[in-house]
Write a protein that holds these residues in place. Sequence first.
Motif, mmCIF file in Angstrom:
data_model
loop_
_atom_site.group_PDB
_atom_site.id
_atom_site.type_symbol
_atom_site.label_atom_id
_atom_site.label_comp_id
_atom_site.label_asym_id
_atom_site.label_seq_id
_atom_site.Cartn_x
_atom_site.Cartn_y
_atom_site.Cartn_z
ATOM 1 N N LEU A 1 0.842 -1.198 0.000
ATOM 2 C CA LEU A 1 0.000 0.000 0.000
ATOM 3 C C LEU A 1 0.874 1.244 0.000
ATOM 4 O O LEU A 1 1.854 1.319 0.743
ATOM 5 N N LYS A 2 0.518 2.215 -0.828
ATOM 6 C CA LYS A 2 1.170 3.519 -0.822
ATOM 7 C C LYS A 2 0.135 4.550 -0.399
ATOM 8 O O LYS A 2 -0.970 4.580 -0.946
ATOM 9 N N ALA A 3 0.481 5.365 0.593
ATOM 10 C CA ALA A 3 -0.439 6.404 1.080
ATOM 11 C C ALA A 3 0.375 7.514 1.742
ATOM 12 O O ALA A 3 1.520 7.297 2.143
ATOM 13 N N GLY B 1 8.483 4.661 5.085
ATOM 14 C CA GLY B 1 8.083 5.913 4.447
ATOM 15 C C GLY B 1 6.602 5.928 4.138
ATOM 16 O O GLY B 1 5.772 5.753 5.031
ATOM 17 N N LYS B 2 6.264 6.114 2.860
ATOM 18 C CA LYS B 2 4.857 6.192 2.457
ATOM 19 C C LYS B 2 4.320 4.854 1.966
ATOM 20 O O LYS B 2 3.248 4.792 1.374
ATOM 21 N N ARG B 3 5.055 3.783 2.221
ATOM 22 C CA ARG B 3 4.623 2.433 1.802
ATOM 23 C C ARG B 3 4.512 1.509 3.003
ATOM 24 O O ARG B 3 5.220 1.664 3.984
ATOM 25 N N ALA B 4 3.611 0.542 2.847
ATOM 26 C CA ALA B 4 3.432 -0.459 3.901
ATOM 27 C C ALA B 4 3.045 -1.791 3.255
ATOM 28 O O ALA B 4 2.358 -1.813 2.233
ATOM 29 N N GLY B 5 3.495 -2.861 3.851
ATOM 30 C CA GLY B 5 3.115 -4.193 3.416
ATOM 31 C C GLY B 5 2.089 -4.748 4.393
ATOM 32 O O GLY B 5 2.278 -4.663 5.607
ATOM 33 N N LEU B 6 0.996 -5.267 3.874
ATOM 34 C CA LEU B 6 -0.084 -5.784 4.727
ATOM 35 C C LEU B 6 -0.446 -7.197 4.334
ATOM 36 O O LEU B 6 -0.353 -7.573 3.168
ATOM 37 N N GLU C 1 0.596 2.130 10.754
ATOM 38 C CA GLU C 1 1.791 1.662 11.459
ATOM 39 C C GLU C 1 1.808 0.140 11.524
ATOM 40 O O GLU C 1 0.776 -0.513 11.348
ATOM 41 N N ARG C 2 2.961 -0.412 11.823
ATOM 42 C CA ARG C 2 3.133 -1.865 11.950
ATOM 43 C C ARG C 2 2.176 -2.429 12.999
ATOM 44 O O ARG C 2 1.942 -1.796 14.038
ATOM 45 N N ASP C 3 1.608 -3.586 12.727
ATOM 46 C CA ASP C 3 0.689 -4.334 13.591
ATOM 47 C C ASP C 3 -0.703 -3.722 13.708
ATOM 48 O O ASP C 3 -1.528 -4.214 14.464
#
Length: 95
Positions: free
Chosen positions: A45-47, A84-89, A52-54
Amino acid sequence: MALGKLTPRRFPRFATDVACRFREEGSFQWVQGEILNLSKGGFCLKAKHPPERDVTIEIEMDLLTEKGEWQRRRLRAQTVWKRGKRAGLRFLTAG
């Protein structure tokens, strides 16, 4: 610089450019985002302000079905990493 050994991925990923919106579990405020890649197990996801993590989120996205029709999907996912502006879910509900 030496690179670490890569761990094989559980599911293949597919590059996407899918607009989405998400909110943290229990929140009423939706945030706009973009899904950069997608797999059976999760997505990137980019936003402007990714979760945050968890953190568990609810996410909505429109996906193309096998019949060529757009279908809105609402799923739950949990953040595994954030940079940064990316997250893995990872998905918590089946799609």
